[in-house]
Design an enzyme around this catalytic site. Structure first.
Site, mmCIF file in Angstrom:
data_model
loop_
_atom_site.group_PDB
_atom_site.id
_atom_site.type_symbol
_atom_site.label_atom_id
_atom_site.label_comp_id
_atom_site.label_asym_id
_atom_site.label_seq_id
_atom_site.Cartn_x
_atom_site.Cartn_y
_atom_site.Cartn_z
ATOM 1 N N ALA A 145 16.751 -7.122 94.933
ATOM 2 C CA ALA A 145 17.323 -6.145 95.106
ATOM 3 C C ALA A 145 16.446 -4.768 94.512
ATOM 4 C CB ALA A 145 18.509 -6.094 94.323
ATOM 5 N N GLY A 201 16.217 -12.131 94.107
ATOM 6 C CA GLY A 201 17.166 -12.093 95.176
ATOM 7 C C GLY A 201 16.621 -12.409 96.432
ATOM 8 N N GLU A 234 16.553 -15.989 97.030
ATOM 9 C CA GLU A 234 17.696 -16.445 97.306
ATOM 10 C C GLU A 234 18.080 -15.946 98.967
ATOM 11 O OE1 GLU A 234 22.379 -16.719 96.265
ATOM 12 O OE2 GLU A 234 20.940 -15.297 95.050
ATOM 13 N N GLU A 249 14.062 -13.507 86.495
ATOM 14 C CA GLU A 249 15.136 -12.772 85.885
ATOM 15 C C GLU A 249 15.223 -12.861 84.352
ATOM 16 O OE1 GLU A 249 16.583 -13.015 90.189
ATOM 17 O OE2 GLU A 249 15.486 -14.267 88.735
#
Length: 256
Positions: free
Chosen positions: A64, A107, A110, A130
């Site tokens: 993101a 992300g 993912e 993260e």
């Protein structure tokens, strides 16, 4: 030029992230557009398969785009809903191939794991940064990593925030194929060709059946009747498949 390029050719939807200078990180606007695209891919009977790729050699996706601050709270689920992070989980009906190069982080990692097939360039590096940068939250990527990779490999990625090269992860089954970067798109197209050579309705029914009972005991999955499979039994493609087999020719699928 659009941040997401979308086209359809030979029953294959091509979805391409196009923010190479930002490592193809995804903005809220891109999330909204991706949500529209996944809806079209699922609903359009002329689309039998989708390829998700990204512009540039440096990165597939860094996750993101967090430069928007408070604006992030307004986004739909990351990846247009594929990940389920931040909103409803989109379950794509059609097979999805991810063509990954360079950095595939957070992300973005993912999103790649949401695909059914992953083709990676030999430049690909995967990571979950993260914890290292202190932004861990309701992070679905850790849950997918621990399910799709061996326990200790996944935990090393999660706890250290360090990146691993595709050559290190390929033996653990993360990707289906590793190719030179120059061959990445042709490799993804070859996989799409293998998928679209099969009955599209059978492929979609098989995907739904396999994934919808993934968390259930085998006994439950074996005794479940799946609507898509039941419906496929009465389709024209079943008749075409049997006719083509008896006539020793390639079937001509119509997805009806």
């Amino acid at each position: 030029m659009s941040d997401i390029e979308f086209s359809i050719s030979d029953h294959i939807a091509h979805v391409r992230l196009n923010r190479p200078k930002a490592l193809n990180s995804i903005t809220p606007e891109m999330d909204n557009r991706l949500a529209e695209i996944w809806s079209q891919v699922s609903d359009d009977p002329d689309i039998w398969c989708a390829i998700l790729s990204a512009e540039g050699e440096k990165a597939f996706c860094a996750g993101a785009d967090i430069s928007g601050g408070a604006e992030m709270k307004q986004r739909v689920a990351l990846g247009g809903g594929l990940t389920g992070i931040g909103g409803p989980l989109v379950k794509l009906k059609k097979p999805l191939i991810a063509a990954v190069q360079g950095y595939c982080l957070g992300g973005g990692f993912e999103i790649a794991m949401c695909a059914d097939i992953i083709v990676a360039a030999d430049t690909a590096q995967f990571g979950l940064p993260e914890t290292r940068v202190g932004i861990i939250g309701e992070c679905g990527v850790v849950h997918r990593a621990i399910r799709q990779l061996p326990h200790h490999i996944a935990m090393a990625l999660i706890l250290t925030g360090e990146r691993m090269k595709v050559a290190e992860l390929a033996p653990y089954g993360l990707v289906n194929e590793v190719v030179p970067f120059a061959d990445l798109q042709s490799a993804a197209l070859a996989w799409a060709g293998k998928i679209t050579a099969s009955s599209p309705l059978a492929v979609q029914a098989a995907k739904e059946a396999a994934l919808s009972r993934l968390s259930d005991p085998l006994e439950v999955a074996l005794t479940t009747k799946f609507e898509a499979i039941e419906a496929y039994a009465a389709s024209n493609d079943v008749k075409e498949g049997m006719t083509a087999f008896s006539e020793k020719r390639k079937p001509v699928w119509t997805a009806t």
